[in-house]
Design an enzyme around this catalytic site. Structure first.
Site, mmCIF file in Angstrom:
data_model
loop_
_atom_site.group_PDB
_atom_site.id
_atom_site.type_symbol
_atom_site.label_atom_id
_atom_site.label_comp_id
_atom_site.label_asym_id
_atom_site.label_seq_id
_atom_site.Cartn_x
_atom_site.Cartn_y
_atom_site.Cartn_z
ATOM 1 C CE LYS A 150 45.350 77.960 41.614
ATOM 2 N NZ LYS A 150 44.688 76.718 41.183
ATOM 3 C CG PHE A 189 52.105 66.507 43.488
ATOM 4 C CD1 PHE A 189 52.292 65.215 43.977
ATOM 5 C CD2 PHE A 189 51.825 67.532 44.395
ATOM 6 C CE1 PHE A 189 52.200 64.953 45.340
ATOM 7 C CE2 PHE A 189 51.745 67.277 45.755
ATOM 8 C CZ PHE A 189 51.918 65.989 46.225
ATOM 9 N NE ARG A 210 29.415 72.751 25.258
ATOM 10 C CZ ARG A 210 29.560 71.418 25.143
ATOM 11 N NH1 ARG A 210 28.528 70.674 24.800
ATOM 12 N NH2 ARG A 210 30.728 70.846 25.353
ATOM 13 C CE1 TYR A 239 49.027 78.547 42.079
ATOM 14 C CE2 TYR A 239 49.209 79.336 44.337
ATOM 15 C CZ TYR A 239 48.925 78.321 43.439
ATOM 16 O OH TYR A 239 48.544 77.079 43.903
HETATM 17 P P1 NAD Z 1 51.487 70.578 39.353
HETATM 18 O O1 NAD Z 1 52.273 71.686 38.784
HETATM 19 O O2 NAD Z 1 52.184 69.281 39.624
HETATM 20 O O3 NAD Z 1 50.223 70.256 38.449
HETATM 21 C C1 NAD Z 1 49.564 71.198 37.668
HETATM 22 C C2 NAD Z 1 49.246 70.562 36.333
HETATM 23 O O4 NAD Z 1 48.556 71.523 35.511
HETATM 24 C C3 NAD Z 1 50.501 70.160 35.553
HETATM 25 O O5 NAD Z 1 50.355 68.855 35.057
HETATM 26 C C4 NAD Z 1 50.582 71.193 34.423
HETATM 27 O O6 NAD Z 1 51.232 70.696 33.277
HETATM 28 C C5 NAD Z 1 49.108 71.487 34.198
HETATM 29 N N1 NAD Z 1 48.847 72.802 33.586
HETATM 30 C C6 NAD Z 1 49.371 74.005 33.925
HETATM 31 N N2 NAD Z 1 48.860 74.968 33.134
HETATM 32 C C7 NAD Z 1 47.969 74.366 32.299
HETATM 33 C C8 NAD Z 1 47.121 74.834 31.274
HETATM 34 N N3 NAD Z 1 47.071 76.121 30.932
HETATM 35 N N4 NAD Z 1 46.356 73.924 30.616
HETATM 36 C C9 NAD Z 1 46.403 72.604 30.927
HETATM 37 N N5 NAD Z 1 47.192 72.117 31.889
HETATM 38 C C10 NAD Z 1 47.963 72.976 32.571
HETATM 39 O O7 NAD Z 1 50.813 71.134 40.680
HETATM 40 P P2 NAD Z 1 49.982 70.386 41.817
HETATM 41 O O8 NAD Z 1 50.748 70.527 43.063
HETATM 42 O O9 NAD Z 1 49.542 69.050 41.379
HETATM 43 O O10 NAD Z 1 48.722 71.352 41.923
HETATM 44 C C11 NAD Z 1 47.471 71.038 41.337
HETATM 45 C C12 NAD Z 1 46.468 72.122 41.686
HETATM 46 O O11 NAD Z 1 46.312 72.242 43.084
HETATM 47 C C13 NAD Z 1 46.877 73.519 41.166
HETATM 48 O O12 NAD Z 1 45.732 74.179 40.675
HETATM 49 C C14 NAD Z 1 47.385 74.198 42.400
HETATM 50 O O13 NAD Z 1 47.213 75.583 42.330
HETATM 51 C C15 NAD Z 1 46.543 73.572 43.490
HETATM 52 N N6 NAD Z 1 47.225 73.609 44.793
HETATM 53 C C16 NAD Z 1 48.291 72.794 45.057
HETATM 54 C C17 NAD Z 1 48.929 72.885 46.293
HETATM 55 C C18 NAD Z 1 50.099 72.006 46.649
HETATM 56 O O14 NAD Z 1 50.620 72.116 47.755
HETATM 57 N N7 NAD Z 1 50.558 71.129 45.793
HETATM 58 C C19 NAD Z 1 48.477 73.812 47.249
HETATM 59 C C20 NAD Z 1 47.410 74.629 46.922
HETATM 60 C C21 NAD Z 1 46.775 74.517 45.698
HETATM 61 N N1 UDP Z 2 33.455 77.143 26.564
HETATM 62 C C1 UDP Z 2 34.216 75.989 26.437
HETATM 63 N N2 UDP Z 2 33.550 74.800 26.306
HETATM 64 C C2 UDP Z 2 32.196 74.713 26.281
HETATM 65 C C3 UDP Z 2 31.456 75.888 26.438
HETATM 66 C C4 UDP Z 2 32.105 77.104 26.576
HETATM 67 O O1 UDP Z 2 35.436 76.014 26.444
HETATM 68 O O2 UDP Z 2 31.693 73.589 26.154
HETATM 69 C C5 UDP Z 2 34.155 78.434 26.714
HETATM 70 C C6 UDP Z 2 33.743 79.425 25.653
HETATM 71 O O3 UDP Z 2 34.810 79.547 24.733
HETATM 72 C C7 UDP Z 2 33.503 80.698 26.386
HETATM 73 C C8 UDP Z 2 33.697 80.391 27.848
HETATM 74 O O4 UDP Z 2 33.752 78.993 27.943
HETATM 75 O O5 UDP Z 2 34.458 81.671 26.046
HETATM 76 C C9 UDP Z 2 32.599 80.912 28.700
HETATM 77 O O6 UDP Z 2 31.380 80.359 28.279
HETATM 78 P P1 UDP Z 2 30.000 81.047 28.612
HETATM 79 O O7 UDP Z 2 28.929 80.231 27.959
HETATM 80 O O8 UDP Z 2 29.866 81.246 30.061
HETATM 81 O O9 UDP Z 2 30.143 82.482 28.005
HETATM 82 P P2 UDP Z 2 30.026 83.022 26.536
HETATM 83 O O10 UDP Z 2 30.200 81.882 25.583
HETATM 84 O O11 UDP Z 2 28.678 83.615 26.483
HETATM 85 O O12 UDP Z 2 31.136 84.004 26.482
#
Ligand code: NAD
Ligand code: UDP
Ligand code: UDP
Length: 328
Positions: free
Chosen positions: A160, A24, A117, A156
């Protein structure tokens, strides 16, 4: 980085990663960044996001889409990162709470590792949920919160909170440029119609003339920010001096009870729905309103869209959605 010509003469074109970019808020952010002339890499695992939200960007050469789960490492080259990936509605984040914590914590570690990085500035979409069920009202950034660590919302809220800890530790330990925003309830077009959040629920129920489900007596309050205002706050915060790390509250300070919201939406949709009262979910915060003094002073930001105008746009979106996809 490249310097753009024409309208964007003074703008440095950046390569920007938006995690959760098909969600969203993320989809609105991607749109704005592309409009500003940046190259945007949108990374999403489509848990709650949809390709439809960014369909209009797919043919734009400034835009790139990656199907990727941020709990796994990601190696790309970018100048800035907006870390939004995480389900945000209680229904979605409680569906697989372990994955929610992983996304918050492992996801943050990976994105911080990436930022470290490539020396990118990194923005974290944190949340008012870090304040839990607050004893202090309105909530200022220096309030530490009142959070249950073992309840149904904890994956959550605590996820966070831990992500914030990681951001500040990466700053102290590795001197990263971080921007931590605490977002309060946000609404607008592209909210998920079935995500159980109050604005989308009430509008969908009203448009279908179904009962409006008010939890508890509806005396609890929230403060709703329109998505365009929020995205403006993100951009201002990201562009602020490196010393401004946050946390900074971003939200609309106008507070309303849930019952008032239900009545407003019934009136605006001219719905025949009646209000029904359902049990209040566990740990449901009673009051929530941001103190946005810091954002006003440091970012020159405050919301401009009032609830009525924002709801009009959101209702229009849902009406169109029902017309296009009658099964929603
Ligand atoms: P949303 O659920 O619409 O969007 C979240 C997006 O993250 C989705 O597209 C989902 O597919 C993706 N996602 C989830 N897990 C993932 C993962 N492991 N890897 C990659 N993508 C992943 O929610 P939103 O309302 O757009 O919220 C966006 C951000 O803002 C979130 O981090 C949320 O915690 C934060 N937030 C939103 C609100 C609100 O009122 N909407 C309030 C406070 C904080
Ligand atoms: N990482 C990643 N992309 C990058 C560099 C790091 O996803 O370009 C990930 C990596 O897998 C690591 C994590 O980020 O587990 C934390 O990285 P950091 O260098 O802080 O710690 P370290 O590699 O020493 O655990
Ligand atoms: N709520 C409600 N009816 C609904 C959905 C939500 O009364 O159909 C209430 C919910 O109990 C909470 C408020 O509306 O007090 C906001 O809920 P939401 O899930 O949108 O956000 P959050 O609780 O995370 O602020």
């Amino acid at each position: 980085m490249a310097i753009l010509e024409g309208d964007f003469k003074s703008l440095v074109r950046k390569k920007i990663l938006v995690t959760g970019g098909a969600g969203f808020i993320g989809s609105h952010l991607c749109q704005r960044l592309v409009e500003q002339g940046h190259e945007v890499v949108c990374c999403d695992n489509y848990f709650t996001g949809q390709k439809d939200h960014i369909r209009s960007l797919l043919t734009n050469p400034q835009f790139e889409l990656l199907r990727h789960d941020i709990t796994f490492p990601l190696y790309i080259e970018v100048d800035e990162i907006y870390n939004l990936a995480c389900p945000a509605s209680p229904v979605h984040y409680q569906f697989d709470p372990v994955q929610t914590t992983k996304t918050c914590v492992h996801g943050a570690i990976n994105m911080l590792g990436l930022a470290k990085r490539v020396k990118a500035r990194i923005f974290q979409a944190s949340t008012s949920e870090v304040y839990g069920d607050p004893e202090v009202h309105p909530q200022r950034e220096d309030y530490w919160g009142w959070v249950n660590p073992i309840g149904p919302r904890s994956c959550y809220d605590e996820g966070k909170r831990c992500a914030e800890t990681l951001f500040f530790d990466y700053r102290r330990q590795h001197n990263l440029e971080i921007k931590v925003a605490r977002i309060f309830n946000t609404y607008g077009p592209r909210m998920h119609p079935n995500d159980g959040r109050v604005v989308s629920n009430f509008i969908m129920q009203a448009l279908y003339n179904k009962p409006i489900t008010v939890f508890g007596k509806g005396e609890q309050t929230r403060s709703f920010c329109f998505v365009d205002d929020l995205v403006e706050g993100f951009l201002k915060f990201m562009a602020s001096p490196p010393g401004l790390t946050g946390p900074v509250n971003l939200g609309n300070p106008v507070e309303i009870t849930i019952l008032e919201l239900a009545e407003k939406i019934i009136a605006m949709t001219r719905s025949e729905s009646r209000i029904v009262f359902k049990p209040l979910p566990r740990n449901d915060p009673r009051r929530r309103r941001p103190d946005i003094t810091l954002a006003k002073e440091k970012l020159g930001w405050e919301p401009k869209v009032d609830l009525k105008s924002g709801l009009e746009k959101t209702i229009e979106y849902f009406k169109q959605l029902i017309q296009d996809q009658p099964s929603v």
